[in-house]
Design a protein around this motif. Sequence first.
Motif, PDB file in Angstrom:
ATOM      1  N   ALA A 283       0.864  -1.291  -0.046  1.00  0.00           N
ATOM      2  CA  ALA A 283       0.193  -0.134  -0.057  1.00  0.00           C
ATOM      3  C   ALA A 283       0.899   1.301   0.092  1.00  0.00           C
ATOM      4  CB  ALA A 283      -1.000   0.082   1.218  1.00  0.00           C
ATOM      5  N   ALA A 284       1.936   1.287   0.707  1.00  0.00           N
ATOM      6  CA  ALA A 284       2.983   2.333   0.834  1.00  0.00           C
ATOM      7  C   ALA A 284       3.469   2.817  -0.565  1.00  0.00           C
ATOM      8  CB  ALA A 284       3.871   2.261   1.937  1.00  0.00           C
ATOM      9  N   GLY A 285       3.976   1.528  -1.425  1.00  0.00           N
ATOM     10  CA  GLY A 285       4.711   1.458  -2.429  1.00  0.00           C
ATOM     11  C   GLY A 285       3.712   2.272  -3.424  1.00  0.00           C
ATOM     12  N   GLY A 286       2.382   1.505  -3.409  1.00  0.00           N
ATOM     13  CA  GLY A 286       1.076   2.078  -4.276  1.00  0.00           C
ATOM     14  C   GLY A 286       1.006   3.615  -4.186  1.00  0.00           C
ATOM     15  N   ALA A 287       0.744   3.969  -2.943  1.00  0.00           N
ATOM     16  CA  ALA A 287       0.479   5.550  -2.597  1.00  0.00           C
ATOM     17  C   ALA A 287       1.519   6.286  -3.215  1.00  0.00           C
ATOM     18  CB  ALA A 287       0.492   5.506  -1.086  1.00  0.00           C
ATOM     19  N   LEU A 288       2.904   6.079  -3.212  1.00  0.00           N
ATOM     20  CA  LEU A 288       3.994   6.874  -3.614  1.00  0.00           C
ATOM     21  C   LEU A 288       4.260   6.802  -5.173  1.00  0.00           C
ATOM     22  CD1 LEU A 288       6.703   5.635  -0.885  1.00  0.00           C
ATOM     23  CD2 LEU A 288       5.782   7.925  -1.049  1.00  0.00           C
ATOM     24  N   ALA A 289       3.718   5.688  -5.707  1.00  0.00           N
ATOM     25  CA  ALA A 289       3.899   5.662  -6.960  1.00  0.00           C
ATOM     26  C   ALA A 289       2.557   6.347  -7.675  1.00  0.00           C
ATOM     27  CB  ALA A 289       3.636   3.958  -7.682  1.00  0.00           C
ATOM     28  N   ALA A 290       1.507   6.334  -6.883  1.00  0.00           N
ATOM     29  CA  ALA A 290       0.447   7.191  -7.484  1.00  0.00           C
ATOM     30  C   ALA A 290       0.715   8.711  -7.253  1.00  0.00           C
ATOM     31  CB  ALA A 290      -1.127   6.940  -6.712  1.00  0.00           C
ATOM     32  N   ALA A 291       1.563   9.100  -6.319  1.00  0.00           N
ATOM     33  CA  ALA A 291       1.598  10.477  -6.259  1.00  0.00           C
ATOM     34  C   ALA A 291       2.792  10.775  -7.112  1.00  0.00           C
ATOM     35  CB  ALA A 291       2.132  10.810  -4.645  1.00  0.00           C
ATOM     36  N   TRP A 292       3.586   9.989  -7.436  1.00  0.00           N
ATOM     37  CA  TRP A 292       4.711  10.381  -8.364  1.00  0.00           C
ATOM     38  C   TRP A 292       4.188  10.457  -9.696  1.00  0.00           C
ATOM     39  CZ3 TRP A 292       9.556  11.070  -8.415  1.00  0.00           C
ATOM     40  CH2 TRP A 292      10.422  10.817  -9.663  1.00  0.00           C
ATOM     41  N   LEU A 293       3.216   9.573 -10.046  1.00  0.00           N
ATOM     42  CA  LEU A 293       2.476   9.785 -11.488  1.00  0.00           C
ATOM     43  C   LEU A 293       1.712  10.808 -11.484  1.00  0.00           C
ATOM     44  CD1 LEU A 293       1.476   6.085 -12.251  1.00  0.00           C
ATOM     45  CD2 LEU A 293       3.516   7.530 -13.253  1.00  0.00           C
ATOM     46  N   VAL A 294       0.825  11.244 -10.554  1.00  0.00           N
ATOM     47  CA  VAL A 294       0.077  12.365 -10.764  1.00  0.00           C
ATOM     48  C   VAL A 294       0.842  13.738 -10.808  1.00  0.00           C
ATOM     49  CG1 VAL A 294      -1.351  13.988  -9.186  1.00  0.00           C
ATOM     50  CG2 VAL A 294      -1.845  11.554  -9.362  1.00  0.00           C
ATOM     51  N   LEU A 295       2.145  13.919 -10.136  1.00  0.00           N
ATOM     52  CA  LEU A 295       2.600  14.845 -10.154  1.00  0.00           C
ATOM     53  C   LEU A 295       3.501  15.150 -11.643  1.00  0.00           C
ATOM     54  CD1 LEU A 295       4.674  14.891  -6.580  1.00  0.00           C
ATOM     55  CD2 LEU A 295       2.827  16.299  -7.414  1.00  0.00           C
TER      56      LEU A 295
END
Length: 128
Positions: free
Chosen positions: A47-59
């Motif tokens: 879940a932590a990796g998914g949240a970080l990747a989602a924020a990365w892709l959104v930015l």
Amino acid sequence: MDGQPRYPAGPAAGQFMARTPSGLFPSGPPRRPTWREPHPVTGSGVAAGGALAAAWLVLFGLLGRGVSGYAWWTVIAGVVAWLAALGLVRYGDRGVGTGVAIVTAGGWSIAFAIVVVRWATSADWPMW
């Protein structure tokens, strides 16, 4: 006979014949030490990796000014994220690397769907 025992030689009287257990029924602690991985895959890591990747892709997706820019920035951010995920899976926390890879693939799928919808509605390939 020439004094040699027949093959296979049976156990002598009173001797125990050792057998390797099948593993179906536990027969005590293992004979060798068990290796435990230092960073086991956990749900919180994924879940932590998914949240970080989602924020990365959104930015990175916000840097694009149109469909083409959004798609290219998402592809670039995804490549960088997958390289980081490969490093995490090999040398770090495998759960976080797995979450990054899953969400990155989902982000690429969303970008692809947006490009295809724009292409279908305008009859013009939006990527060039």
